[in-house]
Design a protein around this motif. Sequence first.
Motif, PDB file in Angstrom:
ATOM      1  N   SER A 260       0.400   4.204  -3.162  1.00 62.05           N
ATOM      2  CA  SER A 260       0.330   5.562  -2.553  1.00 62.05           C
ATOM      3  C   SER A 260       0.984   6.543  -2.842  1.00 62.05           C
ATOM      4  O   SER A 260       1.321   8.097  -3.616  1.00 62.05           O
ATOM      5  N   HIS A 261       2.546   5.762  -2.907  1.00 59.56           N
ATOM      6  CA  HIS A 261       3.993   6.474  -3.525  1.00 59.56           C
ATOM      7  C   HIS A 261       4.006   6.810  -4.946  1.00 59.56           C
ATOM      8  O   HIS A 261       4.126   8.225  -5.727  1.00 59.56           O
TER       9      HIS A 261
ATOM     10  N   PHE B  93       6.987   9.492  -0.607  1.00 57.14           N
ATOM     11  CA  PHE B  93       7.428  10.552  -1.654  1.00 57.14           C
ATOM     12  C   PHE B  93       7.969  12.290  -1.146  1.00 57.14           C
ATOM     13  O   PHE B  93       7.898  13.189  -2.350  1.00 57.14           O
TER      14      PHE B  93
ATOM     15  N   SER C  77      -2.272  12.665   3.272  1.00 56.92           N
ATOM     16  CA  SER C  77      -1.818  13.428   2.586  1.00 56.92           C
ATOM     17  C   SER C  77      -2.838  14.134   1.881  1.00 56.92           C
ATOM     18  O   SER C  77      -4.268  14.389   1.803  1.00 56.92           O
TER      19      SER C  77
ATOM     20  N   ARG D  83      -5.193  11.499  -0.062  1.00 60.64           N
ATOM     21  CA  ARG D  83      -4.612   9.883  -0.638  1.00 60.64           C
ATOM     22  C   ARG D  83      -3.729   9.357   1.333  1.00 60.64           C
ATOM     23  O   ARG D  83      -3.106   9.989   1.926  1.00 60.64           O
ATOM     24  N   LYS D  84      -4.184   8.223   1.085  1.00 60.27           N
ATOM     25  CA  LYS D  84      -3.674   7.603   2.296  1.00 60.27           C
ATOM     26  C   LYS D  84      -2.173   7.309   1.894  1.00 60.27           C
ATOM     27  O   LYS D  84      -2.013   6.706   0.983  1.00 60.27           O
ATOM     28  N   ALA D  85      -1.942   7.748   3.175  1.00 54.78           N
ATOM     29  CA  ALA D  85      -0.154   7.373   2.899  1.00 54.78           C
ATOM     30  C   ALA D  85       0.748   7.264   4.126  1.00 54.78           C
ATOM     31  O   ALA D  85       0.098   7.284   5.639  1.00 54.78           O
ATOM     32  N   ARG D  86       1.944   6.746   4.578  1.00 54.49           N
ATOM     33  CA  ARG D  86       2.673   6.385   6.276  1.00 54.49           C
ATOM     34  C   ARG D  86       3.568   7.660   6.062  1.00 54.49           C
ATOM     35  O   ARG D  86       4.770   7.802   5.324  1.00 54.49           O
TER      36      ARG D  86
ATOM     37  N   HIS E 149       5.932  11.398   4.388  1.00 48.72           N
ATOM     38  CA  HIS E 149       5.139  10.070   3.265  1.00 48.72           C
ATOM     39  C   HIS E 149       7.019  10.226   2.638  1.00 48.72           C
ATOM     40  O   HIS E 149       7.794  11.022   2.435  1.00 48.72           O
TER      41      HIS E 149
ATOM     42  N   GLN F 241       0.135  12.022  -9.269  1.00 49.18           N
ATOM     43  CA  GLN F 241      -0.298  13.486  -8.727  1.00 49.18           C
ATOM     44  C   GLN F 241       0.183  15.054  -9.792  1.00 49.18           C
ATOM     45  O   GLN F 241       0.343  15.400 -10.109  1.00 49.18           O
TER      46      GLN F 241
ATOM     47  N   GLU G 233       1.191   6.974  -6.377  1.00 48.90           N
ATOM     48  CA  GLU G 233      -0.550   7.472  -6.849  1.00 48.90           C
ATOM     49  C   GLU G 233       0.248   9.061  -6.484  1.00 48.90           C
ATOM     50  O   GLU G 233       0.316  10.582  -7.562  1.00 48.90           O
ATOM     51  N   LEU G 234       0.987   9.338  -5.981  1.00 51.07           N
ATOM     52  CA  LEU G 234       1.479  10.800  -5.157  1.00 51.07           C
ATOM     53  C   LEU G 234       1.937  11.526  -6.808  1.00 51.07           C
ATOM     54  O   LEU G 234       2.240  12.782  -6.660  1.00 51.07           O
ATOM     55  N   GLN G 235       3.367  10.490  -6.944  1.00 49.59           N
ATOM     56  CA  GLN G 235       4.301  11.006  -8.062  1.00 49.59           C
ATOM     57  C   GLN G 235       3.197  11.502  -9.549  1.00 49.59           C
ATOM     58  O   GLN G 235       3.329  12.668 -10.164  1.00 49.59           O
TER      59      GLN G 235
ATOM     60  N   ASN H 191      -3.479  15.990  -0.841  1.00 46.96           N
ATOM     61  CA  ASN H 191      -4.247  15.719  -1.518  1.00 46.96           C
ATOM     62  C   ASN H 191      -5.506  14.595  -0.897  1.00 46.96           C
ATOM     63  O   ASN H 191      -6.257  13.145  -2.257  1.00 46.96           O
TER      64      ASN H 191
ATOM     65  N   GLN I 271       1.161  -1.362  -0.241  1.00 47.39           N
ATOM     66  CA  GLN I 271      -0.305   0.089   0.005  1.00 47.39           C
ATOM     67  C   GLN I 271       1.127   1.273  -0.095  1.00 47.39           C
ATOM     68  O   GLN I 271       0.296   2.276  -0.546  1.00 47.39           O
ATOM     69  N   GLU I 272       1.966   0.692   0.517  1.00 50.02           N
ATOM     70  CA  GLU I 272       2.383   2.283   0.781  1.00 50.02           C
ATOM     71  C   GLU I 272       3.047   2.694  -0.661  1.00 50.02           C
ATOM     72  O   GLU I 272       3.211   4.517  -0.708  1.00 50.02           O
TER      73      GLU I 272
ATOM     74  N   TRP J 161       0.244   5.736   9.601  1.00 53.11           N
ATOM     75  CA  TRP J 161      -0.636   5.837   8.838  1.00 53.11           C
ATOM     76  C   TRP J 161      -1.456   7.475   8.601  1.00 53.11           C
ATOM     77  O   TRP J 161      -1.664   7.371   9.954  1.00 53.11           O
TER      78      TRP J 161
END
Lengths: 868, 110
Positions: free
Chosen positions: A30-31, B29, B70, B74-77, B27, A37, A33-35, B72, A26-27, B67
């Motif tokens: 999500s990375h 990213f 973010s 989004r779920k992030a750690r 997070h 975005q 997805e953020l990228q 926007n 999941q992590e 967790w």
Amino acid sequence: MNWWQKLLSPLLALFRKEALDADMEQELHSHLELQMQANLESGMQPKEAKRAAACQFGSVEAVKEICRDQRGLLWLEQLLQDLRYGARMLRKNPGFTVGVATLALGIGVNTAIFSIISAVVLQPLPYPDSERLVELNQSSRTDPALAEYAVSAPNYRDWRALSRSFSHVGIDFYSDFSLTEGEQLRPVRGWYLSSEVLPALGVRPMLGRALIEEDETAGGVALLGYNLWHRLFGSETNLTGKSIVVNDQRVQVAGVMPAGFNFPAATELWLPLPASKKEFQDRGWPLGHVVGRLRPGVSIAQAQSEMDLIARQLAAQYPKEDKGIGIRVASLHSKLIAGVRPVLPILFGAAAFILLIACANLANLLLSRNLARQKELAIRAAVGAGNGRLIRQLLAESLLLSFLGTAAGFIAVIWSRSLWAGLAGRQLPRFAVIKIDSTVWWFALGVAIFTGLLCGLVPAWRIWRADPHDTLKQGGQRSTTAGSSARLRSGLVVTQLALALVLLIGAGLALKSVYYLLHPGLQVDPRKVLVMDLHLPKARYPEDTQRLEFFEHLITRLQTWPTVEAAGAASFVAFGSGMSMPITLEERPEEPPRRTFSCDVSPDFFKTIGVPLLRGRELTAQDRKGAPLVAVINETMARRYWPGENPIGKRFGSSDHWTTVVGVVRDLRPGGVESSRRAEYYPSWYQQSFINTLVVRTAVDPAKLIPQIQDALQQMDKTFPPQDVETLDHLLGDVASENRTLGILLTFFAGLALTLAVVGIYGVIAYTVSQRTHEFGVRMALGARKADVVMLVLKWGGRLALIGTALGLVLAWSFTRVMGRLIEGVSPRDATIFVIVPWVLLGFALIGCYFPAYRASGVDPMSSLRNE
Amino acid sequence: MSEEKMDLLQGTLDLLILKALKLGPMHGFGISVLIRQMSEDVLRVEQGSLYPALYRLERQGWISAEWGVSDNNRKARFYKLTPAGRKQLVQETSNWERLSRAINLIVKTA
């Protein structure tokens, strides 16, 4: 995270693997997805943004893999994976159950033997601080037969007075007692103890008091064993007024020992040393055992050096008795196990051999199965599994098999414990209790790991050497690696056969020794000869002449019976033990005295037990007291003391009593080897009347005769208790009992080893045949007959068997030396055994080869030519 | 990024991550973006080295994670510095300064 979290996290990671994996997934997503975005915001189109993000991110799986590696204990995960795989292989290959079963056998046997050894060697004596307990013995510097022997009372007293190393030191010796119970006299085993023995051991009586020094001069007291007390006085705990009659004397019961107390051996009665008796004043009379407790901080070596000084001092002070006599200090534990100790390494060695043979079987199984998996393993190697990974897999599989085998073997051992522990327990010293305790568990675990690694290393080593490219090119079936694998398998089989031969030869030697002991070549049937130990109570028959009269009377009476063929008496009938005296030869007084065994006999004794007279005459009624001392000697004495001469008329003796040789009889136990023969002489019972044993030869069933003899005894002396009677062959059996146990055990082991080795050679030949059916087909198509094919296979097998036998002979030649004293009467390099037994092995090995050979000859040439 | 530079970065990546987190929890990213921005686009951390480093730092107890959501939605750690991590940052910074000063001395002399 704190320290324990750090420690546990890899383990937790293992268990929570799925959850953590999901988190990571999941992590990373999500990375992504953020990228994506961010890409969209910077102006890219959605599809392009996604692709760019994916490119930038790189391989998700690779990242996951790296992260997972990071979590730690990767090897544990892989191990579990290997084990699961191994278990699946096992289920699919039922042939492995045979391998596991043989392993279970080998490991079970080893565990059993180890628990016996542990009970004897590792278990301490049941006394507090038992490692401080020692035994002291006198030791002759000149006479090798007297390396260690009993201590005389005056020497003991001096040792006690002069030494500083011991907190307590006492002396004890065995005697026969008769206990008067009601009207009857009952023989009882008992020991005389000095007052220090019990404090030295650290044992206190359960009731009453121990012996004190005053008892030695005053007498009149005794200590009872728990069973005896219970039998005579029930569950009473009050000692006042309780007394027993021992040797016709009333003594007070001073104390009762706890149940299970058995020092020095199974005993019912302990009396204080009777200090006044003449044997206790004689410095030259070996009396009994000396037991001591070392002071804290004193080692056995220190005590030994102190006693060496004391020995020299006493030798100077009393040159007549103590010249050349040293003192030996040894741990009590080692003395108590001395009887059984020589056997233990042999049993352990035999068990280890069996385990090695079983391991070789398993290794062969693994090897052949791995050959079939060549292709699979080569692919794995080519795809990137390192050699280490593959080897780990193989080891995991073999460890799995060995643990299964160990579990099965262990269960079998525990389940049958009452059987084998009972058998063994009879030969072991009393304090050794065989139990399956933690030491045995650790041993079994260690053996499991060792065998797993050993069996796994053989195929693993092959993997190491293999080149995956070759295998893949040749399709795995007839790769170049098959050659060296075949050599390895042959090597294993040869080793198995060699080890089995060593065990077979050992068993053969042991059995031959048992035969030698049970069949002393007497001229009569030992089943028809009764042997009766009549311990005439010293109280009633204090003088030797009275005993002589009793026996004379008895024998004369018995000889009138029509059922009795002959009757005689002697000091004892002991094929092995006995009394020895130092004697000098009259002709050669300058020679040092020789210790020679002697036994007083009645005139008809040799006739009764069937020992023939070789020269001269037997003893007669003329050789009475007052007449010149005479004796009959055995042929070994004649041969050793007067080599090449006629011993009749020669004289020998000690100091002032010369005895004349009047006859020579054959050895009680002829045959055997020189080292087991001994010189013996037999004085006339009229002149030396230490007589205890009656022998009677009968023409009828001896069992019928026994009650009649008992009756006669009762008529002669009605207080006489019933005595122990046995036939001569039972007596010989008793003497041979230890050797017999060893013989049985070794035969069992040898049989096991032979079976496993034959299974081994069968397996290898069968496998080779199955690999080469194509070749057989070709041969037969070219004109070979069935018999030719059989001969071919038998020649392969025969070659292996011959090499194995040769190797085994070499090993046996060097190893059997350790059996030494255990094979009484047989040389460790006995020619007969070494010549005959290898044929047994060869025979069975060839039988094992015959079945695959026969199957090979049944190959249909056409079908095997068609197949590839 | 060429191979050699990557190796050097692995040793100092920890330092960069800790420093980035000093500014506040974020997070994975966000950390990689921040490092890129603060280094004027020179240092681009690949995910293959970022996440293993993050997990390693977390196991060593210098950062902690939970967790969250973010900006926007989004779920992030999110990772943040622990007190031990703060101390480690100081340590690593002084190590780096010593090291880079030493290298500079050598490189800068003719």
